[in-house]
Design a protein around this motif. Structure first.
Motif, PDB file in Angstrom:
ATOM      1  N   GLN A 194       0.837  -1.206   0.000  1.00 42.36           N
ATOM      2  CA  GLN A 194       0.000   0.000   0.000  1.00 42.36           C
ATOM      3  C   GLN A 194       0.868   1.252   0.000  1.00 42.36           C
ATOM      4  N   ALA A 195       1.959   1.217   0.753  1.00 48.95           N
ATOM      5  CA  ALA A 195       2.874   2.368   0.806  1.00 48.95           C
ATOM      6  C   ALA A 195       3.481   2.638  -0.560  1.00 48.95           C
ATOM      7  N   LYS A 196       3.792   1.586  -1.313  1.00 47.92           N
ATOM      8  CA  LYS A 196       4.350   1.771  -2.655  1.00 47.92           C
ATOM      9  C   LYS A 196       3.329   2.396  -3.598  1.00 47.92           C
ATOM     10  N   LEU A 197       2.076   2.026  -3.445  1.00 54.33           N
ATOM     11  CA  LEU A 197       1.035   2.543  -4.329  1.00 54.33           C
ATOM     12  C   LEU A 197       0.593   3.954  -3.954  1.00 54.33           C
ATOM     13  N   ASN A 198       0.488   4.219  -2.658  1.00 54.63           N
ATOM     14  CA  ASN A 198      -0.021   5.502  -2.183  1.00 54.63           C
ATOM     15  C   ASN A 198       0.689   5.852  -0.871  1.00 54.63           C
ATOM     16  N   PRO A 199       1.895   6.396  -0.961  1.00 56.24           N
ATOM     17  CA  PRO A 199       2.684   6.649   0.250  1.00 56.24           C
ATOM     18  C   PRO A 199       1.971   7.492   1.301  1.00 56.24           C
ATOM     19  N   SER A 200       1.209   8.490   0.872  1.00 59.92           N
ATOM     20  CA  SER A 200       0.557   9.373   1.851  1.00 59.92           C
ATOM     21  C   SER A 200      -0.565   8.684   2.610  1.00 59.92           C
ATOM     22  N   SER A 201      -1.009   7.514   2.159  1.00 58.50           N
ATOM     23  CA  SER A 201      -2.037   6.792   2.900  1.00 58.50           C
ATOM     24  C   SER A 201      -1.435   5.998   4.062  1.00 58.50           C
ATOM     25  N   VAL A 202      -0.119   5.847   4.046  1.00 60.85           N
ATOM     26  CA  VAL A 202       0.558   5.079   5.089  1.00 60.85           C
ATOM     27  C   VAL A 202       1.442   5.972   5.964  1.00 60.85           C
ATOM     28  N   PHE A 203       2.060   6.992   5.357  1.00 58.44           N
ATOM     29  CA  PHE A 203       2.990   7.859   6.068  1.00 58.44           C
ATOM     30  C   PHE A 203       2.486   9.294   6.092  1.00 58.44           C
ATOM     31  N   ASP A 204       2.762   9.979   7.195  1.00 56.78           N
ATOM     32  CA  ASP A 204       2.352  11.376   7.336  1.00 56.78           C
ATOM     33  C   ASP A 204       3.209  12.328   6.513  1.00 56.78           C
ATOM     34  N   SER A 205       4.452  11.938   6.263  1.00 60.47           N
ATOM     35  CA  SER A 205       5.364  12.827   5.544  1.00 60.47           C
ATOM     36  C   SER A 205       6.492  12.000   4.930  1.00 60.47           C
ATOM     37  N   PRO A 206       7.189  12.586   3.960  1.00 62.01           N
ATOM     38  CA  PRO A 206       8.361  11.908   3.410  1.00 62.01           C
ATOM     39  C   PRO A 206       9.427  11.640   4.480  1.00 62.01           C
ATOM     40  N   ALA A 207       9.575  12.544   5.424  1.00 67.64           N
ATOM     41  CA  ALA A 207      10.547  12.340   6.502  1.00 67.64           C
ATOM     42  C   ALA A 207      10.207  11.105   7.324  1.00 67.64           C
ATOM     43  N   ALA A 208       8.925  10.830   7.495  1.00 75.49           N
ATOM     44  CA  ALA A 208       8.506   9.647   8.249  1.00 75.49           C
ATOM     45  C   ALA A 208       8.935   8.368   7.536  1.00 75.49           C
ATOM     46  N   VAL A 209       8.944   8.395   6.214  1.00 75.49           N
ATOM     47  CA  VAL A 209       9.414   7.235   5.453  1.00 75.49           C
ATOM     48  C   VAL A 209      10.901   7.028   5.728  1.00 75.49           C
ATOM     49  N   ALA A 210      11.665   8.099   5.661  1.00 73.54           N
ATOM     50  CA  ALA A 210      13.111   8.012   5.826  1.00 73.54           C
ATOM     51  C   ALA A 210      13.513   7.526   7.215  1.00 73.54           C
ATOM     52  N   THR A 211      12.696   7.779   8.214  1.00 74.88           N
ATOM     53  CA  THR A 211      13.072   7.436   9.585  1.00 74.88           C
ATOM     54  C   THR A 211      12.394   6.173  10.123  1.00 74.88           C
ATOM     55  N   THR A 212      11.494   5.584   9.361  1.00 76.30           N
ATOM     56  CA  THR A 212      10.818   4.386   9.853  1.00 76.30           C
ATOM     57  C   THR A 212      11.794   3.229  10.027  1.00 76.30           C
ATOM     58  N   GLN A 213      11.554   2.428  11.028  1.00 78.88           N
ATOM     59  CA  GLN A 213      12.398   1.267  11.293  1.00 78.88           C
ATOM     60  C   GLN A 213      11.831   0.002  10.663  1.00 78.88           C
ATOM     61  N   THR A 214      10.649   0.087  10.052  1.00 74.74           N
ATOM     62  CA  THR A 214       9.982  -1.108   9.533  1.00 74.74           C
ATOM     63  C   THR A 214      10.314  -1.413   8.074  1.00 74.74           C
TER      64      THR A 214
END
Length: 88
Positions: A5-25
């Motif tokens: 889902q994140a690959k298809l629609n990143p904003s539906s999973v993450f609040d911001s691009p920075a949140a993607v960069a810092t996620t541990q998952t």
């Protein structure tokens, strides 16, 4: 977290691009893949705004590019594509 889902629609999973960069998952490669999709989406919004078909991405593209740079996957201006979508 649903990577597909994140690959298809990143904003539906993450609040911001920075949140993607810092996620541990996610692995670094997965983070870059999600951010590249977000970059494409932001560039599409930019094109639509220039064609008077909606609002522009605001600072979203800058945020995505900054997150990619943090991961060591920034865009090289020497090799940048001539299109706003970043395609060749």
């Amino acid at each position: 977290m649903d990577f597909e889902q994140a690959k298809l629609n990143p904003s539906s999973v993450f609040d911001s691009p920075a949140a993607v960069a810092t996620t541990q998952t996610l692995t670094t490669a997965e983070k870059i893949e999600v951010l590249r999709q977000w970059e494409y989406d932001a560039r599409e919004l930019q094109v639509a705004a220039e064609e008077n078909m909606g609002e522009g991405p605001g600072e979203l593209l800058d945020e995505v590019l900054a997150a990619l740079n943090r991961l060591g996957a920034g865009v090289s201006t020497d090799q940048a594509a001539p299109t706003k979508q970043g395609g060749v």
